[in-house]
Each structure stands twice: as structure tokens, then as C-alpha cells.
Motif scaffolding. Sequence first.
Motif, mmCIF file in Angstrom:
data_model
loop_
_atom_site.group_PDB
_atom_site.id
_atom_site.type_symbol
_atom_site.label_atom_id
_atom_site.label_comp_id
_atom_site.label_asym_id
_atom_site.label_seq_id
_atom_site.Cartn_x
_atom_site.Cartn_y
_atom_site.Cartn_z
ATOM 1 N N ARG A 159 0.838 -1.210 0.000
ATOM 2 C CA ARG A 159 0.000 0.000 0.000
ATOM 3 C C ARG A 159 0.866 1.249 0.000
ATOM 4 N NH1 ARG A 159 -1.821 4.116 -0.341
ATOM 5 N NH2 ARG A 159 -3.725 5.050 0.482
ATOM 6 N N GLN A 160 2.024 1.183 0.606
ATOM 7 C CA GLN A 160 2.876 2.365 0.765
ATOM 8 C C GLN A 160 3.844 2.568 -0.401
ATOM 9 O OE1 GLN A 160 2.578 -0.107 3.197
ATOM 10 N NE2 GLN A 160 0.943 1.064 4.211
ATOM 11 N N HIS A 161 3.992 1.573 -1.261
ATOM 12 C CA HIS A 161 4.969 1.664 -2.343
ATOM 13 C C HIS A 161 4.593 2.788 -3.311
ATOM 14 C CE1 HIS A 161 7.225 0.433 -5.998
ATOM 15 N NE2 HIS A 161 8.076 -0.074 -5.122
ATOM 16 N N GLU A 162 5.595 3.586 -3.687
ATOM 17 C CA GLU A 162 5.344 4.707 -4.587
ATOM 18 C C GLU A 162 5.521 4.262 -6.031
ATOM 19 O OE1 GLU A 162 7.562 8.171 -3.592
ATOM 20 O OE2 GLU A 162 6.866 8.233 -1.524
ATOM 21 N N ASN A 163 4.413 4.239 -6.752
ATOM 22 C CA ASN A 163 4.430 3.926 -8.174
ATOM 23 C C ASN A 163 3.163 4.499 -8.803
ATOM 24 O OD1 ASN A 163 2.267 1.666 -8.385
ATOM 25 N ND2 ASN A 163 3.592 0.950 -6.713
ATOM 26 N N TYR A 165 0.711 3.261 -10.468
ATOM 27 C CA TYR A 165 -0.525 2.492 -10.280
ATOM 28 C C TYR A 165 -1.118 2.753 -8.903
ATOM 29 C CZ TYR A 165 0.662 -0.095 -14.508
ATOM 30 O OH TYR A 165 0.961 -0.441 -15.804
ATOM 31 N N ASN A 166 -0.293 2.722 -7.873
ATOM 32 C CA ASN A 166 -0.804 2.976 -6.519
ATOM 33 C C ASN A 166 -1.330 4.395 -6.368
ATOM 34 O OD1 ASN A 166 -0.172 0.378 -5.815
ATOM 35 N ND2 ASN A 166 1.446 0.911 -4.351
ATOM 36 N N LEU A 167 -0.685 5.343 -7.037
ATOM 37 C CA LEU A 167 -1.153 6.724 -6.983
ATOM 38 C C LEU A 167 -2.550 6.837 -7.576
ATOM 39 C CD1 LEU A 167 -0.638 9.720 -6.397
ATOM 40 C CD2 LEU A 167 0.437 9.894 -8.663
ATOM 41 N N ARG A 168 -2.754 6.233 -8.729
ATOM 42 C CA ARG A 168 -4.068 6.290 -9.376
ATOM 43 C C ARG A 168 -5.108 5.528 -8.547
ATOM 44 N NH1 ARG A 168 -8.195 8.589 -10.970
ATOM 45 N NH2 ARG A 168 -9.443 7.569 -12.588
ATOM 46 N N THR A 169 -4.704 4.397 -7.985
ATOM 47 C CA THR A 169 -5.632 3.641 -7.150
ATOM 48 C C THR A 169 -6.077 4.469 -5.949
ATOM 49 O OG1 THR A 169 -4.779 1.484 -7.815
ATOM 50 C CG2 THR A 169 -5.847 1.606 -5.662
ATOM 51 N N ALA A 170 -5.157 5.165 -5.325
ATOM 52 C CA ALA A 170 -5.503 6.002 -4.171
ATOM 53 C C ALA A 170 -6.500 7.081 -4.571
ATOM 54 C CB ALA A 170 -4.245 6.629 -3.582
ATOM 55 N N GLU A 171 -6.353 7.634 -5.780
ATOM 56 C CA GLU A 171 -7.296 8.656 -6.258
ATOM 57 C C GLU A 171 -8.693 8.064 -6.439
ATOM 58 O OE1 GLU A 171 -4.035 11.313 -8.820
ATOM 59 O OE2 GLU A 171 -5.383 9.916 -9.851
ATOM 60 N N ILE A 172 -8.761 6.876 -7.006
ATOM 61 C CA ILE A 172 -10.057 6.228 -7.242
ATOM 62 C C ILE A 172 -10.727 5.877 -5.917
ATOM 63 C CG2 ILE A 172 -11.158 4.145 -8.161
ATOM 64 C CD1 ILE A 172 -8.967 4.229 -10.391
ATOM 65 N N VAL A 173 -9.956 5.330 -4.992
ATOM 66 C CA VAL A 173 -10.501 4.994 -3.670
ATOM 67 C C VAL A 173 -11.040 6.246 -2.983
ATOM 68 C CG1 VAL A 173 -9.859 4.213 -1.352
ATOM 69 C CG2 VAL A 173 -9.108 2.919 -3.359
ATOM 70 N N ALA A 174 -10.342 7.363 -3.140
ATOM 71 C CA ALA A 174 -10.789 8.619 -2.531
ATOM 72 C C ALA A 174 -12.118 9.081 -3.118
ATOM 73 C CB ALA A 174 -9.726 9.693 -2.710
ATOM 74 N N GLU A 175 -12.321 8.848 -4.411
ATOM 75 C CA GLU A 175 -13.601 9.216 -5.031
ATOM 76 C C GLU A 175 -14.760 8.454 -4.385
ATOM 77 O OE1 GLU A 175 -14.074 9.605 -9.272
ATOM 78 O OE2 GLU A 175 -11.897 9.628 -9.574
ATOM 79 N N PHE A 176 -14.545 7.194 -4.096
ATOM 80 C CA PHE A 176 -15.600 6.404 -3.461
ATOM 81 C C PHE A 176 -15.767 6.774 -1.987
ATOM 82 C CE2 PHE A 176 -15.158 3.969 -7.292
ATOM 83 C CZ PHE A 176 -16.418 3.428 -7.500
ATOM 84 N N GLU A 177 -14.662 7.119 -1.329
ATOM 85 C CA GLU A 177 -14.773 7.569 0.058
ATOM 86 C C GLU A 177 -15.622 8.830 0.136
ATOM 87 O OE1 GLU A 177 -11.455 6.670 3.057
ATOM 88 O OE2 GLU A 177 -10.370 7.147 1.198
ATOM 89 N N ALA A 178 -15.500 9.695 -0.861
ATOM 90 C CA ALA A 178 -16.301 10.920 -0.892
ATOM 91 C C ALA A 178 -17.785 10.608 -1.033
ATOM 92 C CB ALA A 178 -15.833 11.816 -2.035
#
Length: 255
Positions: A159-163, A165-178
Motif C-alpha cells: 500500500r505504501q509503495h510509490e508507483n 498504479y498505486n497513486l491512481r488507485t488512491a485517487e479512485i478509492v478517494a472518489e468512493f470515500e467521498a
Amino acid sequence: MNKYVKNLNRIEFVVTYACTGRCKHCSEGSHSSFGPYLAAEAAARAVRDLAGGFSIMSVMTFGGEPLLCPETVCAAHRAAAELGIPKRQLITNGFFSRDSAKVSRTAQELARAGVNDLLLSVDAFHQETIPLEPVKAFAEAVAGAGISLRTHPAWVVSRQHENPYNLRTAEIVAEFEALGFAPSDGNIIIPKGNALNYLSGYYNTDEGYTDPYEEDPADLRTVCIDPDGGVLGGNLYKTPILEILDRYEPGGLFH
């Protein structure tokens, strides 16, 4: 009782390998949009038979995209609910139809069948080929039907690895959290199948990666049934599942 399965408490169904996604991280490799699926009555019978012989606490349906075969998904969970199995879980990418009426109807059918924990696979990989808006509409329909829903992302390395794919995934997850949908812990991608082909640059492929879902063959807690009825070297279309378990030996075969 067979000593190798005496602690069995969970049933998993790979309903179908057919899928609406074409994900780079998929451990199973490439999927077709069509393919065989487990019959609804076979799934329900497996739940009833196993619950009659073991203390089953959890039933999960997944794929492929399991909601390409909603009758099978509902049959498995309906049987589980009727038998009082407490955890009735579905993993789906949420994209099985563009027909809003069908999406709403399916959400209601899942609720009536007793699904009580829905994990929605959304991340950089799914969303390369699956549009977000119909998935969000499905999530809203599921929530409206009263089913608990969490997003269930896949992470590269950790989850913490910087790449990217993880950056985009975090953005998508944030959209659903909203929208009010919290994430699960998700899963860490293991470099095999498509992931080995497309993501190996992020992994040390000389290192052995352990599949966290792999069972101890001498102490099975979970039985997983394939779309063709295959299970532990047998097939429930040919042999009663309790007989398969009774004859099972480590190595994945029954004799």
C-alpha cells in the motif's frame, strides 16, 4: 471425519472466469467475456451439503466477474442465509450491465439473497478498461438495497509503495470515500499471471512470493469450487462434495 479437513469453515465459489475487465494485475491471466459458469443449483447444493457436515462461517462468491451469472451468486448466498451462515461475501468489479434497471434489480436480488458484505474491486487496473460511472451507480444501488459495501483495491508491492498504479488507485478509492464508501485493506498483487507479464519491473522476480491465500493442504480451512465444478481434484458434478472431502489427501487429490 477426514483429519485434513476437520477445521473447514469457509466455502469459496469461482462462479465464472468470464470477465468484463482486462486487468494487467490479474493472477489468472487474460479472461474472455464469455465462458462456463457454475450452475445455481450446484452451488446451493454444495452450501447445503457442506453446512450439514461442517461449521461453515463464511461463503464467498467471486470470479472473473460473478455478476455475469447472478443466479448462481444469489443461489449460493440464499442457501447460506437460510442455513444461518453469518458471513456472506461477494467480490465484484461492479460492471456487468449498462442497463440501469438491470443494475438496480440485481442489487435488490443480492439483498434478498442475503449478501451482507460486498467488496467492490476498483483500482488503477480495473479502471483501465472499466468506466467508473456505472460502477458508482451500482455502488449506490447496492447501498440503497441495504448491503454493506467497501471498495477493495489492489496494490503493487505494498500500500505504501510509490508507483503510478498505486497513486491512481488512491485517487479512485478517494472518489468512493467521498461518496461514503470506505475501503477494505485490499490485496497485495502477487507477480503471477498477467501481473508477472506487466508488472514484473516493480518486483524482484528472483525472490519467492508467498500467496497469502494459499491453504495448508494438511489443514484445509477453505474449500474453493471452480466454474466447472472442480474441487480438490474431484468434481461435484460427478461425486458428492462430502465424499470428495472424505477422500481428500494433502496434495489436492482425493482417492
